[in-house]
Write a protein that holds these residues in place. Structure first.
Motif, PDB file in Angstrom:
ATOM      1  N   HIS A  85       1.969  -8.369  -0.547  1.00 45.57           N
ATOM      2  CA  HIS A  85       2.882  -7.506   0.231  1.00 45.57           C
ATOM      3  C   HIS A  85       2.434  -5.787   0.063  1.00 45.57           C
ATOM      4  O   HIS A  85       2.460  -5.294   0.792  1.00 45.57           O
ATOM      5  CB  HIS A  85       4.326  -7.534  -0.267  1.00 45.57           C
ATOM      6  N   ARG A  86       2.293  -5.420  -1.416  1.00 46.04           N
ATOM      7  CA  ARG A  86       1.937  -4.205  -1.638  1.00 46.04           C
ATOM      8  C   ARG A  86       0.739  -3.797  -0.851  1.00 46.04           C
ATOM      9  O   ARG A  86       0.646  -2.535  -0.279  1.00 46.04           O
ATOM     10  CB  ARG A  86       1.742  -3.967  -3.397  1.00 46.04           C
ATOM     11  N   GLU A  87      -0.442  -4.397  -0.990  1.00 42.87           N
ATOM     12  CA  GLU A  87      -1.745  -4.174  -0.189  1.00 42.87           C
ATOM     13  C   GLU A  87      -1.412  -4.044   1.135  1.00 42.87           C
ATOM     14  O   GLU A  87      -1.961  -3.189   1.829  1.00 42.87           O
ATOM     15  CB  GLU A  87      -2.807  -5.131  -0.617  1.00 42.87           C
ATOM     16  N   VAL A  88      -0.986  -4.948   1.815  1.00 43.15           N
ATOM     17  CA  VAL A  88      -0.431  -4.859   3.377  1.00 43.15           C
ATOM     18  C   VAL A  88       0.384  -3.622   3.694  1.00 43.15           C
ATOM     19  O   VAL A  88      -0.089  -2.858   4.587  1.00 43.15           O
ATOM     20  CB  VAL A  88       0.032  -6.230   3.675  1.00 43.15           C
ATOM     21  N   ARG A  89       1.138  -3.381   3.070  1.00 42.73           N
ATOM     22  CA  ARG A  89       2.087  -1.966   3.063  1.00 42.73           C
ATOM     23  C   ARG A  89       1.081  -0.791   2.808  1.00 42.73           C
ATOM     24  O   ARG A  89       1.190   0.249   3.841  1.00 42.73           O
ATOM     25  CB  ARG A  89       3.071  -2.075   2.219  1.00 42.73           C
ATOM     26  N   GLU A  90       0.331  -0.803   1.565  1.00 38.20           N
ATOM     27  CA  GLU A  90      -0.432   0.432   1.757  1.00 38.20           C
ATOM     28  C   GLU A  90      -1.630   0.616   2.716  1.00 38.20           C
ATOM     29  O   GLU A  90      -1.924   1.615   3.186  1.00 38.20           O
ATOM     30  CB  GLU A  90      -1.354   0.336   0.228  1.00 38.20           C
ATOM     31  N   GLU A  91      -2.223  -0.517   3.131  1.00 35.16           N
ATOM     32  CA  GLU A  91      -3.242  -0.491   4.041  1.00 35.16           C
ATOM     33  C   GLU A  91      -2.825  -0.435   5.487  1.00 35.16           C
ATOM     34  O   GLU A  91      -3.585   0.580   6.380  1.00 35.16           O
ATOM     35  CB  GLU A  91      -4.317  -1.541   3.898  1.00 35.16           C
ATOM     36  N   VAL A  92      -1.813  -1.084   6.042  1.00 36.08           N
ATOM     37  CA  VAL A  92      -1.656  -0.878   7.459  1.00 36.08           C
ATOM     38  C   VAL A  92      -0.027  -0.696   7.568  1.00 36.08           C
ATOM     39  O   VAL A  92       0.554  -0.788   8.830  1.00 36.08           O
ATOM     40  CB  VAL A  92      -1.867  -2.197   8.109  1.00 36.08           C
ATOM     41  N   GLY A  93       0.877  -0.522   6.464  1.00 34.96           N
ATOM     42  CA  GLY A  93       2.184  -0.241   6.943  1.00 34.96           C
ATOM     43  C   GLY A  93       3.317  -1.292   7.428  1.00 34.96           C
ATOM     44  O   GLY A  93       4.085  -1.041   7.862  1.00 34.96           O
TER      45      GLY A  93
ATOM     46  N   GLU B 145       5.130  -5.210   6.918  1.00 34.56           N
ATOM     47  CA  GLU B 145       5.949  -5.959   6.330  1.00 34.56           C
ATOM     48  C   GLU B 145       5.524  -7.520   6.693  1.00 34.56           C
ATOM     49  O   GLU B 145       5.673  -7.509   8.046  1.00 34.56           O
ATOM     50  CB  GLU B 145       7.486  -5.713   6.096  1.00 34.56           C
ATOM     51  N   VAL B 146       5.237  -8.530   5.955  1.00 34.44           N
ATOM     52  CA  VAL B 146       4.833  -9.564   6.325  1.00 34.44           C
ATOM     53  C   VAL B 146       5.752 -10.714   5.783  1.00 34.44           C
ATOM     54  O   VAL B 146       6.258 -10.685   4.577  1.00 34.44           O
ATOM     55  CB  VAL B 146       3.477  -9.947   6.147  1.00 34.44           C
ATOM     56  N   GLN B 147       5.788 -11.853   6.396  1.00 32.27           N
ATOM     57  CA  GLN B 147       6.311 -13.255   6.157  1.00 32.27           C
ATOM     58  C   GLN B 147       5.064 -14.024   5.473  1.00 32.27           C
ATOM     59  O   GLN B 147       4.166 -14.317   6.457  1.00 32.27           O
ATOM     60  CB  GLN B 147       7.033 -13.950   7.002  1.00 32.27           C
ATOM     61  N   VAL B 148       4.862 -14.402   4.093  1.00 35.31           N
ATOM     62  CA  VAL B 148       3.899 -15.170   3.853  1.00 35.31           C
ATOM     63  C   VAL B 148       4.057 -16.896   4.237  1.00 35.31           C
ATOM     64  O   VAL B 148       5.217 -17.313   3.994  1.00 35.31           O
ATOM     65  CB  VAL B 148       3.721 -15.129   2.483  1.00 35.31           C
ATOM     66  N   ASP B 149       3.155 -17.193   4.938  1.00 37.31           N
ATOM     67  CA  ASP B 149       3.481 -18.493   5.404  1.00 37.31           C
ATOM     68  C   ASP B 149       2.613 -19.722   4.634  1.00 37.31           C
ATOM     69  O   ASP B 149       3.370 -20.554   4.198  1.00 37.31           O
ATOM     70  CB  ASP B 149       2.854 -18.787   6.920  1.00 37.31           C
ATOM     71  N   THR B 150       1.471 -19.478   4.159  1.00 33.20           N
ATOM     72  CA  THR B 150       1.003 -20.622   3.358  1.00 33.20           C
ATOM     73  C   THR B 150      -0.592 -20.013   2.569  1.00 33.20           C
ATOM     74  O   THR B 150      -1.044 -18.983   3.487  1.00 33.20           O
ATOM     75  CB  THR B 150       0.558 -21.520   4.336  1.00 33.20           C
TER      76      THR B 150
ATOM     77  N   CYS C 295      -0.118 -15.140   7.104  1.00 30.74           N
ATOM     78  CA  CYS C 295       1.093 -14.256   7.284  1.00 30.74           C
ATOM     79  C   CYS C 295       1.374 -13.859   8.799  1.00 30.74           C
ATOM     80  O   CYS C 295       0.545 -13.947   9.651  1.00 30.74           O
ATOM     81  CB  CYS C 295       0.797 -13.136   6.694  1.00 30.74           C
ATOM     82  N   SER C 296       2.743 -13.513   8.864  1.00 30.15           N
ATOM     83  CA  SER C 296       3.300 -13.656  10.145  1.00 30.15           C
ATOM     84  C   SER C 296       3.901 -12.019   9.820  1.00 30.15           C
ATOM     85  O   SER C 296       4.414 -11.771   8.983  1.00 30.15           O
ATOM     86  CB  SER C 296       4.414 -14.347  10.582  1.00 30.15           C
ATOM     87  N   PRO C 297       3.527 -11.255  10.909  1.00 30.08           N
ATOM     88  CA  PRO C 297       4.112  -9.481  10.747  1.00 30.08           C
ATOM     89  C   PRO C 297       5.647  -9.675  11.005  1.00 30.08           C
ATOM     90  O   PRO C 297       5.918 -10.425  11.917  1.00 30.08           O
ATOM     91  CB  PRO C 297       3.270  -8.960  11.754  1.00 30.08           C
ATOM     92  N   LEU C 298       6.366  -8.898  10.450  1.00 32.23           N
ATOM     93  CA  LEU C 298       7.734  -8.930  10.761  1.00 32.23           C
ATOM     94  C   LEU C 298       7.601  -7.518  11.708  1.00 32.23           C
ATOM     95  O   LEU C 298       8.908  -7.352  12.277  1.00 32.23           O
ATOM     96  CB  LEU C 298       8.384  -8.420   9.531  1.00 32.23           C
ATOM     97  N   SER C 299       6.622  -6.835  11.955  1.00 34.71           N
ATOM     98  CA  SER C 299       6.900  -5.778  13.174  1.00 34.71           C
ATOM     99  C   SER C 299       5.217  -5.797  13.590  1.00 34.71           C
ATOM    100  O   SER C 299       4.336  -6.137  12.907  1.00 34.71           O
ATOM    101  CB  SER C 299       7.294  -4.564  12.584  1.00 34.71           C
ATOM    102  N   LEU C 300       5.152  -4.937  14.566  1.00 35.06           N
ATOM    103  CA  LEU C 300       3.533  -4.718  15.109  1.00 35.06           C
ATOM    104  C   LEU C 300       3.165  -3.378  15.025  1.00 35.06           C
ATOM    105  O   LEU C 300       2.036  -2.921  15.543  1.00 35.06           O
ATOM    106  CB  LEU C 300       3.409  -5.195  16.530  1.00 35.06           C
ATOM    107  N   GLU C 301       4.067  -2.514  14.558  1.00 33.80           N
ATOM    108  CA  GLU C 301       3.655  -1.167  14.315  1.00 33.80           C
ATOM    109  C   GLU C 301       2.777  -0.872  13.173  1.00 33.80           C
ATOM    110  O   GLU C 301       3.451  -0.684  11.995  1.00 33.80           O
ATOM    111  CB  GLU C 301       4.975  -0.202  14.338  1.00 33.80           C
ATOM    112  N   ILE C 302       1.614  -0.232  13.406  1.00 33.75           N
ATOM    113  CA  ILE C 302       0.508  -0.354  12.330  1.00 33.75           C
ATOM    114  C   ILE C 302       0.511   1.305  11.936  1.00 33.75           C
ATOM    115  O   ILE C 302       0.711   2.067  12.659  1.00 33.75           O
ATOM    116  CB  ILE C 302      -0.732  -0.712  12.944  1.00 33.75           C
ATOM    117  N   GLN C 303       0.498   1.509  10.681  1.00 30.73           N
ATOM    118  CA  GLN C 303       0.323   2.863  10.028  1.00 30.73           C
ATOM    119  C   GLN C 303      -0.691   2.772   9.123  1.00 30.73           C
ATOM    120  O   GLN C 303      -0.534   2.343   7.826  1.00 30.73           O
ATOM    121  CB  GLN C 303       1.902   3.140   9.010  1.00 30.73           C
ATOM    122  N   LEU C 304      -1.860   3.256   9.758  1.00 27.10           N
ATOM    123  CA  LEU C 304      -3.276   3.013   9.010  1.00 27.10           C
ATOM    124  C   LEU C 304      -3.199   3.878   7.816  1.00 27.10           C
ATOM    125  O   LEU C 304      -2.925   5.201   7.982  1.00 27.10           O
ATOM    126  CB  LEU C 304      -4.354   3.102  10.032  1.00 27.10           C
ATOM    127  N   ASN C 305      -3.846   3.341   6.687  1.00 26.48           N
ATOM    128  CA  ASN C 305      -4.289   4.039   5.392  1.00 26.48           C
ATOM    129  C   ASN C 305      -5.806   4.490   5.827  1.00 26.48           C
ATOM    130  O   ASN C 305      -6.413   3.681   5.496  1.00 26.48           O
ATOM    131  CB  ASN C 305      -4.153   3.217   4.543  1.00 26.48           C
TER     132      ASN C 305
END
Length: 160
Positions: free
Chosen positions: A64-72, A74-79, A103-113
């Motif tokens: 979760h931290r890496e996904v937030r840091e790189e693309v901003g 939040e995701v749901q982890v599926d498997t 993972c499934s995205p909880l939104s589609l708005e990317i905030q790129l690092n």
């Protein structure tokens, strides 16, 4: 094992084994989110968001931290999709063990690092085989989309 002193800590010159987590984020339209890496390892290749697990950090917290840091996002982890091993990566010949999660995205708005990635984009299944990706990403995408026709040979790596 060769050691050298940095400040007051001894550091090894031996290659390190690094455990990482990667998110294969697939949106409701079945597009995959990839980032164009602008740092090593895998400089200049399209990769899925992810990175190293910090000491004492739970692997899903790291994901979760890496996904937030790189693309901003939040995701749901599926498997858990796969565990993949990359050998002799980069100038230090590092050894990576990578846990790939769907993972499934909880939104589609990317905030790129921009420190780690120069671009991020959602790719359709038809576009994936035209991209330069590390072998672990190819392995995972081939599991999800078995009919993907890769246009070049997959570099060495190992599926665990």
């Amino acid at each position: 094992m060769p050691l050298f002193l940095i400040g007051k800590q001894m550091k090894s010159l031996e290659p390190a084994i690094k455990t990482s987590v990667v998110a294969c984020i697939i949106d409701p339209r079945q597009r995959v989110l990839l980032t164009l890496r602008n740092i090593e390892p895998f400089y200049g290749q399209w990769v899925m968001p992810g990175g190293k697990i910090d000491p004492g950090e739970a692997h899903l917290a790291a994901l979760h931290r890496e996904v937030r840091e790189e693309v901003g996002l939040e995701v749901q982890v599926d498997t858990l999709l796969d565990v993949y091993e990359h050998l002799d990566i980069g100038q230090h010949k590092d050894h990576y063990i990578i846990l790939y999660y769907r993972c499934s995205p909880l939104s589609l708005e990317i905030q790129l690092n921009h420190h780690e990635c120069s671009e991020a984009a959602w790719f359709s299944v038809e576009e994936l085989s035209q991209l330069v990706l590390p072998p672990g990403c190819r392995q995972v995408l081939t599991q999800i989309y078995p009919d993907l026709p890769w246009k070049e040979d997959t570099p060495p790596g190992k599926n665990l």
